[in-house]
Design a protein around this motif. Structure first.
Motif, PDB file in Angstrom:
ATOM      1  N   ASP A 100       0.834  -1.192   0.000  1.00  9.83           N
ATOM      2  CA  ASP A 100       0.000   0.000   0.000  1.00  9.83           C
ATOM      3  C   ASP A 100       0.875   1.251   0.000  1.00  9.83           C
ATOM      4  O   ASP A 100       1.646   1.494   0.932  1.00  9.83           O
ATOM      5  N   ILE A 101       0.756   2.049  -1.039  1.00  8.33           N
ATOM      6  CA  ILE A 101       1.602   3.226  -1.207  1.00  8.33           C
ATOM      7  C   ILE A 101       1.327   4.294  -0.147  1.00  8.33           C
ATOM      8  O   ILE A 101       2.154   5.178   0.089  1.00  8.33           O
ATOM      9  N   THR A 102       0.169   4.205   0.536  1.00 10.14           N
ATOM     10  CA  THR A 102      -0.155   5.174   1.588  1.00 10.14           C
ATOM     11  C   THR A 102       0.318   4.709   2.961  1.00 10.14           C
ATOM     12  O   THR A 102       0.111   5.409   3.955  1.00 10.14           O
ATOM     13  N   SER A 103       0.951   3.548   3.022  1.00  6.63           N
ATOM     14  CA  SER A 103       1.353   2.962   4.302  1.00  6.63           C
ATOM     15  C   SER A 103       2.697   3.543   4.756  1.00  6.63           C
ATOM     16  O   SER A 103       3.734   3.273   4.157  1.00  6.63           O
ATOM     17  N   TYR A 104       2.660   4.300   5.850  1.00  2.00           N
ATOM     18  CA  TYR A 104       3.867   4.891   6.424  1.00  2.00           C
ATOM     19  C   TYR A 104       4.473   3.850   7.374  1.00  2.00           C
ATOM     20  O   TYR A 104       4.299   3.900   8.595  1.00  2.00           O
TER      21      TYR A 104
END
Length: 352
Positions: A134-138
């Motif tokens: 997930d590209i939004t996963s920090y």
């Protein structure tokens, strides 16, 4: 008025006399410690040559030596102590000389630093497989359990705990943390998930199956939470300093620590932790390197250079640093990712 003034003056005078008297009454130790060459920095397996002297010729009955809280063995007598640094922890510690004599017990301290006796082995990587992320996963913490991937993501108002399918990237279970929390590393032990928060001074405990919050634990020595891992018995915690804390698995109290150290200095800003075949892998925040650490003494025996890996993911404004190490003990495979990366990489570590 005069009586009041005299009484106040007398009180102040008595206070000054007592204060001065207490300082003068403080007796310094009749003993002193000398380390050959006034040396303060040593290497693992070195020998410290020291001696204890008495300015008043007071006989010494016996000595006990401690490096931090660990008792050391030595050869010789008080005039010539030979202390072998073979089975010791690395880093900066007080070397304590506890002296027993007819005068009582004296404790004298010399601060020393012990470095590793060899440079870390340098490794690089080969990409074996690539999986969606997930590209939004920090990403703050990453760990395998029963072939599922568990992830802790950060940022206040966005922190989450997730269970994921590695192959597809599907999020199988997720809970959002309260907005006050900035989530950090996680680890799984005995049916429980332990998740750190950054600056809230506490970690969160969950039931592994339900993700139900079952408790919290406080940081009793460290001020921040960065990374977690475990060896099946105890939990290891980084806090951004030069220490990795060893936590009691029941109370979660920080019982002791190792100080990750190579041949030149100790390391700081160690972040995400992973237990890999008897060693701790730790990435350095804002760096492309992962340290391989001996959990017994803190020696940094290896460094993995992951330079270039960040360039292999989709480039965007929120793209951030390498952070996320997961090892599957069943398949013996290692995976890495980063904050807001759209890929997880299965990697093979090779010597440079």
């Amino acid at each position: 008025m005069l009586r009041k003034f005299n009484f106040l003056s007398l009180f102040i005078l008595c206070f000054l006399i007592i204060s001065c008297g207490s300082k003068n009454a403080k007796k310094s130790s009749p003993f002193s410690v000398e380390i050959s060459g006034n040396q303060q920095e040593f290497k693992l397996h070195d020998q410290i040559n020291a001696g204890v002297k008495s300015r008043e010729n007071i006989p010494i009955d016996s000595l006990a030596l401690y490096l931090g809280n660990d008792r050391l063995q030595y050869k010789g007598n008080s005039n010539q102590l030979n202390i072998n640094l073979d089975n010791v922890k690395l880093g900066s510690f007080p070397l304590k000389f506890v002296i027993f004599s007819e005068e009582g017990t004296d404790t004298l301290v010399k601060n020393i630093k012990i470095l590793n006796d060899k440079a870390p082995v340098i490794y690089t990587y080969e990409i074996v497989n690539t999986y969606p992320h997930d590209i939004t996963s920090y990403t703050q913490g990453l760990e395998f359990h029963d072939d599922f991937l568990y992830e802790s993501t950060g940022l206040r108002g966005q922190s989450k705990l997730r269970k994921e399918n590695l192959e597809t990237g599907e999020i199988l279970k997720e809970i959002k943390l309260d907005d006050q929390y900035f989530a950090e590393g996680l680890t799984i032990l005995n049916g429980k998930i332990y998740q750190l928060t950054w600056q809230s001074g506490e970690g969160i405990i969950y039931d592994l199956e339900s993700f139900e919050k079952t408790g919290i634990f406080s940081y009793n020595h460290s001020k921040e939470g960065w990374g977690l891992c475990n060896d099946g018995e105890v939990i290891y915690k980084s806090d951004g300093t030069d220490k990795i804390w060893v936590l009691d698995p029941q109370s979660l109290e920080e019982k002791g620590y190792i100080e990750p150290t190579h041949h030149k200095s100790s390391a700081t800003r160690l972040n995400e932790l992973e237990w890999v075949e008897g060693e701790i892998y730790a990435n350095t925040w804002q760096k492309d390197g992962v340290a391989i650490i001996n959990p017994e003494n803190g020696a940094i025996d290896g460094l993995i250079d992951f330079s270039g890996l960040r360039e292999k993911v989709t480039q965007h404004e929120q793209l951030d640093v390498l952070n996320g190490i997961a090892y599957n003990p069943e398949t013996k495979k290692l995976y890495v990712t980063g904050k807001n990366w759209d890929k997880i990489f299965e990697v093979k570590i090779v010597k440079k």
